[in-house]
Design a protein around this motif. Sequence first.
Motif, PDB file in Angstrom:
ATOM      1  N   UNK A 155       0.996  -1.241   0.066  1.00 37.66           N
ATOM      2  CA  UNK A 155       0.039  -0.019   0.040  1.00 37.66           C
ATOM      3  C   UNK A 155       0.779   0.979   0.070  1.00 37.66           C
ATOM      4  N   UNK A 156       0.058   2.439   0.043  1.00 36.05           N
ATOM      5  CA  UNK A 156       0.846   3.857   0.095  1.00 36.05           C
ATOM      6  C   UNK A 156       0.032   4.353   1.199  1.00 36.05           C
ATOM      7  N   UNK A 157       0.926   5.120   2.043  1.00 35.39           N
ATOM      8  CA  UNK A 157       0.364   5.966   3.183  1.00 35.39           C
ATOM      9  C   UNK A 157       0.934   7.308   3.008  1.00 35.39           C
ATOM     10  N   UNK A 158       0.239   8.340   3.346  1.00 36.25           N
ATOM     11  CA  UNK A 158       0.435   9.520   3.440  1.00 36.25           C
ATOM     12  C   UNK A 158       0.158  10.337   4.664  1.00 36.25           C
ATOM     13  N   UNK A 214      -2.483  10.255   9.333  1.00 37.94           N
ATOM     14  CA  UNK A 214      -2.106   9.787   7.986  1.00 37.94           C
ATOM     15  C   UNK A 214      -3.152   8.865   7.413  1.00 37.94           C
ATOM     16  N   UNK A 215      -3.286   8.922   6.110  1.00 37.57           N
ATOM     17  CA  UNK A 215      -4.469   8.293   5.359  1.00 37.57           C
ATOM     18  C   UNK A 215      -3.462   6.990   4.501  1.00 37.57           C
ATOM     19  N   UNK A 216      -4.200   5.844   4.159  1.00 40.63           N
ATOM     20  CA  UNK A 216      -3.690   5.053   3.551  1.00 40.63           C
ATOM     21  C   UNK A 216      -4.474   4.256   2.447  1.00 40.63           C
ATOM     22  N   UNK A 217      -3.937   3.535   1.342  1.00 36.60           N
ATOM     23  CA  UNK A 217      -4.842   2.684   0.713  1.00 36.60           C
ATOM     24  C   UNK A 217      -3.977   1.371   0.469  1.00 36.60           C
ATOM     25  N   UNK A 218      -4.700   0.142   0.727  1.00 37.54           N
ATOM     26  CA  UNK A 218      -3.913  -0.983   0.849  1.00 37.54           C
ATOM     27  C   UNK A 218      -4.692  -2.092   0.077  1.00 37.54           C
ATOM     28  N   UNK A 219      -3.946  -3.020  -0.589  1.00 40.14           N
ATOM     29  CA  UNK A 219      -4.321  -4.024  -1.286  1.00 40.14           C
ATOM     30  C   UNK A 219      -3.763  -5.325  -0.632  1.00 40.14           C
ATOM     31  N   UNK A 220      -4.672  -6.435  -0.245  1.00 42.75           N
ATOM     32  CA  UNK A 220      -4.081  -7.659   0.087  1.00 42.75           C
ATOM     33  C   UNK A 220      -4.724  -9.021  -0.564  1.00 42.75           C
ATOM     34  N   UNK A 221      -3.945 -10.090  -0.865  1.00 47.16           N
ATOM     35  CA  UNK A 221      -4.464 -11.175  -1.253  1.00 47.16           C
ATOM     36  C   UNK A 221      -4.260 -12.092   0.186  1.00 47.16           C
ATOM     37  N   UNK A 222      -5.382 -12.928   0.413  1.00 48.25           N
ATOM     38  CA  UNK A 222      -5.352 -13.642   1.423  1.00 48.25           C
ATOM     39  C   UNK A 222      -5.659 -15.256   1.174  1.00 48.25           C
ATOM     40  N   UNK A 223      -5.249 -16.023   1.517  1.00 50.29           N
ATOM     41  CA  UNK A 223      -5.473 -17.524   1.246  1.00 50.29           C
ATOM     42  C   UNK A 223      -5.944 -18.237   2.570  1.00 50.29           C
ATOM     43  N   UNK A 224      -7.060 -18.595   3.171  1.00 48.23           N
ATOM     44  CA  UNK A 224      -7.440 -19.050   4.445  1.00 48.23           C
ATOM     45  C   UNK A 224      -7.449 -20.620   4.492  1.00 48.23           C
ATOM     46  N   UNK A 225      -7.252 -21.140   3.320  1.00 49.09           N
ATOM     47  CA  UNK A 225      -7.190 -22.568   3.296  1.00 49.09           C
ATOM     48  C   UNK A 225      -8.742 -23.270   2.966  1.00 49.09           C
ATOM     49  N   UNK A 226      -9.247 -24.251   3.163  1.00 48.64           N
ATOM     50  CA  UNK A 226     -10.214 -24.829   2.949  1.00 48.64           C
ATOM     51  C   UNK A 226     -11.158 -25.428   4.186  1.00 48.64           C
ATOM     52  N   UNK A 227     -12.376 -25.302   4.036  1.00 48.72           N
ATOM     53  CA  UNK A 227     -13.354 -25.828   4.745  1.00 48.72           C
ATOM     54  C   UNK A 227     -14.098 -27.031   4.280  1.00 48.72           C
ATOM     55  N   UNK A 228     -14.266 -27.941   5.063  1.00 51.11           N
ATOM     56  CA  UNK A 228     -15.095 -29.273   4.477  1.00 51.11           C
ATOM     57  C   UNK A 228     -16.295 -29.637   5.267  1.00 51.11           C
ATOM     58  N   UNK A 255      -9.569  -4.683  -0.911  1.00 47.00           N
ATOM     59  CA  UNK A 255      -8.996  -3.197  -1.164  1.00 47.00           C
ATOM     60  C   UNK A 255      -9.635  -2.524   0.052  1.00 47.00           C
ATOM     61  N   UNK A 256      -8.790  -1.889   0.633  1.00 44.40           N
ATOM     62  CA  UNK A 256      -9.214  -0.837   1.781  1.00 44.40           C
ATOM     63  C   UNK A 256      -8.719   0.418   1.958  1.00 44.40           C
ATOM     64  N   UNK A 257      -9.277   1.522   2.262  1.00 39.42           N
ATOM     65  CA  UNK A 257      -8.819   2.797   2.689  1.00 39.42           C
ATOM     66  C   UNK A 257      -8.772   2.965   4.191  1.00 39.42           C
ATOM     67  N   UNK A 258      -7.495   3.484   4.908  1.00 43.88           N
ATOM     68  CA  UNK A 258      -7.753   3.785   6.292  1.00 43.88           C
ATOM     69  C   UNK A 258      -7.349   5.066   6.846  1.00 43.88           C
ATOM     70  N   UNK A 259      -7.596   5.152   8.149  1.00 40.99           N
ATOM     71  CA  UNK A 259      -7.011   6.315   8.662  1.00 40.99           C
ATOM     72  C   UNK A 259      -6.384   5.989  10.235  1.00 40.99           C
ATOM     73  N   UNK A 260      -5.243   6.660  10.209  1.00 38.73           N
ATOM     74  CA  UNK A 260      -4.383   6.198  11.352  1.00 38.73           C
ATOM     75  C   UNK A 260      -3.978   7.358  12.117  1.00 38.73           C
ATOM     76  N   UNK A 261      -3.849   7.371  13.568  1.00 31.79           N
ATOM     77  CA  UNK A 261      -3.180   8.248  14.165  1.00 31.79           C
ATOM     78  C   UNK A 261      -1.960   7.517  15.098  1.00 31.79           C
ATOM     79  N   UNK A 262      -1.033   8.495  15.083  1.00 30.89           N
ATOM     80  CA  UNK A 262       0.403   8.087  15.662  1.00 30.89           C
ATOM     81  C   UNK A 262       0.588   8.879  16.544  1.00 30.89           C
ATOM     82  N   UNK A 263       0.832   8.310  17.729  1.00 32.80           N
ATOM     83  CA  UNK A 263       1.114   8.967  18.861  1.00 32.80           C
ATOM     84  C   UNK A 263       2.329   9.931  18.840  1.00 32.80           C
ATOM     85  N   UNK A 264       2.837  10.918  19.672  1.00 29.28           N
ATOM     86  CA  UNK A 264       3.756  11.793  19.262  1.00 29.28           C
ATOM     87  C   UNK A 264       5.029  10.956  19.487  1.00 29.28           C
TER      88      UNK A 264
END
Length: 275
Positions: free
Chosen positions: A209-212, A219-233, A255-264
């Motif tokens: 992702x990228x964060x500004x 700060x704000x961010x945009x992020x993409x992730x691929x996740x493989x959780x396996x199989x349920x039977x 795909x998600x957008x986020x907002x973060x607060x960083x402590x000083x």
Amino acid sequence: MFRRTLLASVGAIALTGSAAFAADLPSRAPPPVYLPPVPIFTWTGFYIGGQVGGAWGTGGNHFHAFDPDTGTFVDTSLGGGNPSGVIGGGHVGFNYQIPGWNWFSSSGVVIGVEGTVDGTSLSKTTVVTFPVAFGGGTLTAHSNADIQGSIRGRLGVAWDRVLIYATGGVAFAGVNLDLSLNGVDAAGVPFFATGSGSRTLTGWTVGGGIEYAFTNNWSIRAEYRYTDFGTIRRDAVFPGGGFFNGHLRFAENQVQAGLSYKFETYVPPPIVSKY
């Protein structure tokens, strides 16, 4: 006249002597003026925040079934059985920025760790017509994932307030799979069977992702992730010796957008004199 000339000469000599004396006095430099330290922006610190976006699954549903009256064995997949929906939650993490070669530059490598928890509306219901050997019955598959989370490392490069990063780690998800089968077999005997399963799947996730940082703390961010959780039977047996079993391989794009607060985090530069 003589007395005036004498007085003028004495005055001139006195003024010249005073100027020469003043010139001989040692000069004193002005005291140094110290500039107050100015904080340099850094990505180092603990942070919390929230994120929201969309997700869509891949992998699909697959099942095997057997009709004892006809001896028919079926092995097929359910097309379109991938859930999709909204995903959102919170995150907490810590970053450490390794400074670049220039102390006064905010560029450098950023390493960190982050944990997320998301609630989701991912769900999908698929209904298909069963093979003729089973009397044209139907198989219904419903899958949903209501909550998921991850613990990931982060590695990125910062150019002042812009951070480009890669991320990866372990992921968890609560996934439910419900199957129901009904119809009339070749011998004219109706049948009905159901199977339900609920499991916490553990898999892996990777993305970037990228964060500004628009202030020293937010700060704000945009992020993409691929996740493989396996199989349920899930398996089910119906009267007469017939059976079916289904499994859902649950992989996800998000795909998600986020907002973060960083402590000083204060990182003062060296004190520099103007002189």
